[in-house]
Design a protein around this motif. Structure first.
Motif, PDB file in Angstrom:
ATOM      1  N   MET A 153       0.841  -1.170   0.000  1.00 31.32           N
ATOM      2  CA  MET A 153       0.000   0.000   0.000  1.00 31.32           C
ATOM      3  C   MET A 153       0.894   1.244   0.000  1.00 31.32           C
ATOM      4  SD  MET A 153      -3.003   1.158   2.707  1.00 31.32           S
ATOM      5  CE  MET A 153      -3.139  -0.439   3.378  1.00 31.32           C
ATOM      6  N   THR A 154       0.594   2.177  -0.909  1.00 33.93           N
ATOM      7  CA  THR A 154       1.379   3.412  -0.963  1.00 33.93           C
ATOM      8  C   THR A 154       0.590   4.549  -0.339  1.00 33.93           C
ATOM      9  OG1 THR A 154       0.521   3.962  -3.147  1.00 33.93           O
ATOM     10  CG2 THR A 154       2.572   2.715  -3.083  1.00 33.93           C
ATOM     11  N   ALA A 155       1.305   5.391   0.347  1.00 32.41           N
ATOM     12  CA  ALA A 155       0.674   6.544   1.000  1.00 32.41           C
ATOM     13  C   ALA A 155       0.423   7.640  -0.024  1.00 32.41           C
ATOM     14  CB  ALA A 155       1.563   7.066   2.111  1.00 32.41           C
ATOM     15  N   THR A 156      -0.697   8.285   0.088  1.00 36.33           N
ATOM     16  CA  THR A 156      -1.021   9.404  -0.782  1.00 36.33           C
ATOM     17  C   THR A 156      -0.363  10.656  -0.220  1.00 36.33           C
ATOM     18  OG1 THR A 156      -3.161   8.397  -1.243  1.00 36.33           O
ATOM     19  CG2 THR A 156      -2.909  10.715  -1.817  1.00 36.33           C
ATOM     20  N   PRO A 157       0.395  11.374  -1.059  1.00 34.25           N
ATOM     21  CA  PRO A 157       1.038  12.593  -0.555  1.00 34.25           C
ATOM     22  C   PRO A 157      -0.020  13.634  -0.182  1.00 34.25           C
ATOM     23  CG  PRO A 157       1.335  12.407  -2.931  1.00 34.25           C
ATOM     24  CD  PRO A 157       0.660  11.145  -2.468  1.00 34.25           C
ATOM     25  N   PRO A 158       0.289  14.486   0.781  1.00 34.98           N
ATOM     26  CA  PRO A 158      -0.676  15.524   1.166  1.00 34.98           C
ATOM     27  C   PRO A 158      -0.907  16.500   0.016  1.00 34.98           C
ATOM     28  CG  PRO A 158       1.431  15.896   2.237  1.00 34.98           C
ATOM     29  CD  PRO A 158       1.530  14.585   1.514  1.00 34.98           C
ATOM     30  N   ALA A 159      -2.085  17.082   0.001  1.00 34.94           N
ATOM     31  CA  ALA A 159      -2.403  18.081  -1.028  1.00 34.94           C
ATOM     32  C   ALA A 159      -1.508  19.295  -0.823  1.00 34.94           C
ATOM     33  CB  ALA A 159      -3.863  18.487  -0.925  1.00 34.94           C
ATOM     34  N   PRO A 160      -1.070  19.923  -1.898  1.00 37.77           N
ATOM     35  CA  PRO A 160      -0.239  21.119  -1.743  1.00 37.77           C
ATOM     36  C   PRO A 160      -1.029  22.244  -1.077  1.00 37.77           C
ATOM     37  CG  PRO A 160      -0.799  20.767  -4.059  1.00 37.77           C
ATOM     38  CD  PRO A 160      -1.331  19.603  -3.289  1.00 37.77           C
ATOM     39  N   ILE A 161      -0.317  23.085  -0.359  1.00 40.87           N
ATOM     40  CA  ILE A 161      -0.926  24.222   0.325  1.00 40.87           C
ATOM     41  C   ILE A 161      -1.094  25.358  -0.678  1.00 40.87           C
ATOM     42  CG2 ILE A 161      -0.545  25.976   2.105  1.00 40.87           C
ATOM     43  CD1 ILE A 161       0.990  23.900   3.700  1.00 40.87           C
ATOM     44  N   LYS A 162      -2.291  25.953  -0.707  1.00 37.94           N
ATOM     45  CA  LYS A 162      -2.513  27.125  -1.565  1.00 37.94           C
ATOM     46  C   LYS A 162      -1.619  28.257  -1.078  1.00 37.94           C
ATOM     47  CE  LYS A 162      -6.984  27.156  -0.737  1.00 37.94           C
ATOM     48  NZ  LYS A 162      -8.382  27.630  -0.679  1.00 37.94           N
ATOM     49  N   THR A 163      -1.032  28.954  -2.021  1.00 35.95           N
ATOM     50  CA  THR A 163      -0.177  30.081  -1.667  1.00 35.95           C
ATOM     51  C   THR A 163      -0.236  31.143  -2.762  1.00 35.95           C
ATOM     52  OG1 THR A 163       2.071  30.796  -1.125  1.00 35.95           O
ATOM     53  CG2 THR A 163       1.877  28.943  -2.629  1.00 35.95           C
ATOM     54  N   PRO A 164      -0.179  32.411  -2.390  1.00 36.97           N
ATOM     55  CA  PRO A 164      -0.144  33.482  -3.380  1.00 36.97           C
ATOM     56  C   PRO A 164       1.281  33.823  -3.826  1.00 36.97           C
ATOM     57  CG  PRO A 164      -0.330  34.435  -1.218  1.00 36.97           C
ATOM     58  CD  PRO A 164      -0.359  32.933  -1.031  1.00 36.97           C
ATOM     59  N   CYS A 165       2.258  33.099  -3.308  1.00 37.00           N
ATOM     60  CA  CYS A 165       3.670  33.400  -3.591  1.00 37.00           C
ATOM     61  C   CYS A 165       3.963  33.323  -5.082  1.00 37.00           C
ATOM     62  CB  CYS A 165       4.568  32.433  -2.822  1.00 37.00           C
ATOM     63  SG  CYS A 165       6.324  32.781  -3.054  1.00 37.00           S
ATOM     64  N   ASN A 185       4.878  38.324   8.847  1.00 39.90           N
ATOM     65  CA  ASN A 185       4.495  37.246   9.764  1.00 39.90           C
ATOM     66  C   ASN A 185       3.561  36.242   9.093  1.00 39.90           C
ATOM     67  OD1 ASN A 185       2.317  39.141   9.815  1.00 39.90           O
ATOM     68  ND2 ASN A 185       1.627  38.306  11.758  1.00 39.90           N
ATOM     69  N   GLU A 186       2.769  36.678   8.122  1.00 38.94           N
ATOM     70  CA  GLU A 186       1.913  35.750   7.384  1.00 38.94           C
ATOM     71  C   GLU A 186       2.742  34.832   6.503  1.00 38.94           C
ATOM     72  OE1 GLU A 186      -2.021  38.641   7.077  1.00 38.94           O
ATOM     73  OE2 GLU A 186      -0.568  38.619   5.432  1.00 38.94           O
ATOM     74  N   VAL A 187       3.762  35.382   5.869  1.00 40.03           N
ATOM     75  CA  VAL A 187       4.666  34.554   5.050  1.00 40.03           C
ATOM     76  C   VAL A 187       5.350  33.518   5.940  1.00 40.03           C
ATOM     77  CG1 VAL A 187       6.756  34.572   3.631  1.00 40.03           C
ATOM     78  CG2 VAL A 187       5.050  36.381   3.341  1.00 40.03           C
ATOM     79  N   ALA A 188       5.847  33.968   7.095  1.00 41.06           N
ATOM     80  CA  ALA A 188       6.605  33.092   7.989  1.00 41.06           C
ATOM     81  C   ALA A 188       5.765  31.964   8.571  1.00 41.06           C
ATOM     82  CB  ALA A 188       7.227  33.914   9.120  1.00 41.06           C
ATOM     83  N   THR A 189       4.486  32.210   8.812  1.00 44.56           N
ATOM     84  CA  THR A 189       3.643  31.202   9.462  1.00 44.56           C
ATOM     85  C   THR A 189       2.683  30.502   8.499  1.00 44.56           C
ATOM     86  OG1 THR A 189       1.968  32.862  10.055  1.00 44.56           O
ATOM     87  CG2 THR A 189       3.709  32.427  11.682  1.00 44.56           C
ATOM     88  N   TRP A 190       2.774  30.775   7.230  1.00 45.79           N
ATOM     89  CA  TRP A 190       1.807  30.297   6.240  1.00 45.79           C
ATOM     90  C   TRP A 190       1.541  28.795   6.332  1.00 45.79           C
ATOM     91  CZ3 TRP A 190      -1.536  33.122   3.792  1.00 45.79           C
ATOM     92  CH2 TRP A 190      -2.245  32.597   2.727  1.00 45.79           C
ATOM     93  N   SER A 191       2.567  27.992   6.421  1.00 47.56           N
ATOM     94  CA  SER A 191       2.374  26.531   6.428  1.00 47.56           C
ATOM     95  C   SER A 191       1.723  26.037   7.712  1.00 47.56           C
ATOM     96  CB  SER A 191       3.701  25.809   6.199  1.00 47.56           C
ATOM     97  OG  SER A 191       4.579  26.055   7.276  1.00 47.56           O
ATOM     98  N   ARG A 192       1.747  26.846   8.761  1.00 46.26           N
ATOM     99  CA  ARG A 192       1.147  26.437  10.041  1.00 46.26           C
ATOM    100  C   ARG A 192      -0.280  26.947  10.221  1.00 46.26           C
ATOM    101  NH1 ARG A 192       6.399  28.055  11.642  1.00 46.26           N
ATOM    102  NH2 ARG A 192       5.546  29.918  12.608  1.00 46.26           N
ATOM    103  N   LEU A 193      -0.730  27.813   9.330  1.00 51.21           N
ATOM    104  CA  LEU A 193      -2.096  28.335   9.417  1.00 51.21           C
ATOM    105  C   LEU A 193      -3.083  27.277   8.944  1.00 51.21           C
ATOM    106  CD1 LEU A 193      -1.579  31.901   7.881  1.00 51.21           C
ATOM    107  CD2 LEU A 193      -1.741  31.294  10.303  1.00 51.21           C
ATOM    108  N   SER A 194      -4.310  27.376   9.450  1.00 55.08           N
ATOM    109  CA  SER A 194      -5.357  26.470   8.978  1.00 55.08           C
ATOM    110  C   SER A 194      -5.772  26.895   7.570  1.00 55.08           C
ATOM    111  CB  SER A 194      -6.560  26.526   9.909  1.00 55.08           C
ATOM    112  OG  SER A 194      -7.224  27.780   9.780  1.00 55.08           O
ATOM    113  N   GLU A 195      -6.459  26.013   6.881  1.00 57.76           N
ATOM    114  CA  GLU A 195      -6.921  26.352   5.538  1.00 57.76           C
ATOM    115  C   GLU A 195      -7.873  27.548   5.590  1.00 57.76           C
ATOM    116  OE1 GLU A 195      -8.903  24.298   1.590  1.00 57.76           O
ATOM    117  OE2 GLU A 195      -8.211  23.028   3.221  1.00 57.76           O
ATOM    118  N   ALA A 196      -8.714  27.609   6.622  1.00 53.51           N
ATOM    119  CA  ALA A 196      -9.642  28.737   6.777  1.00 53.51           C
ATOM    120  C   ALA A 196      -8.891  30.050   7.001  1.00 53.51           C
ATOM    121  CB  ALA A 196     -10.600  28.478   7.935  1.00 53.51           C
ATOM    122  N   GLU A 197      -7.821  30.010   7.793  1.00 48.44           N
ATOM    123  CA  GLU A 197      -7.017  31.219   8.026  1.00 48.44           C
ATOM    124  C   GLU A 197      -6.339  31.657   6.736  1.00 48.44           C
ATOM    125  OE1 GLU A 197      -5.535  30.845  12.634  1.00 48.44           O
ATOM    126  OE2 GLU A 197      -4.752  29.376  11.194  1.00 48.44           O
TER     127      GLU A 197
END
Length: 69
Positions: free
Chosen positions: A1-13, A34-46
């Protein structure tokens, strides 16, 4: 069984990472440092809430600064 990679995070970069000292916004994506620095840790809603604000932030940067890119 192969693991499905996580979906990429949306980014405006757009790989133009220059922060305008006057507005505090990135000239490429209009996020705050600070938004750039924490982007990957924010929730999808944030992230979605920030993404919705970005078009309006463009007006906070002097046009001559945006003309450089």
């Amino acid at each position: 069984m192969t693991a499905t990679p996580p979906a990429p995070i949306k980014t405006p970069c757009i790989k133009v990472c220059v922060v305008d000292g006057e507005s505090g916004l990135c000239l490429g994506c209009y996020r705050k440092l600070n938004e750039v620095a924490t982007w990957s840790r924010l929730s999808e809603a944030e992230r979605d809430a920030i993404l919705a604000e970005l078009p309006g932030r463009r007006g906070l940067i002097r046009p001559e600064k945006l003309a450089m890119f």
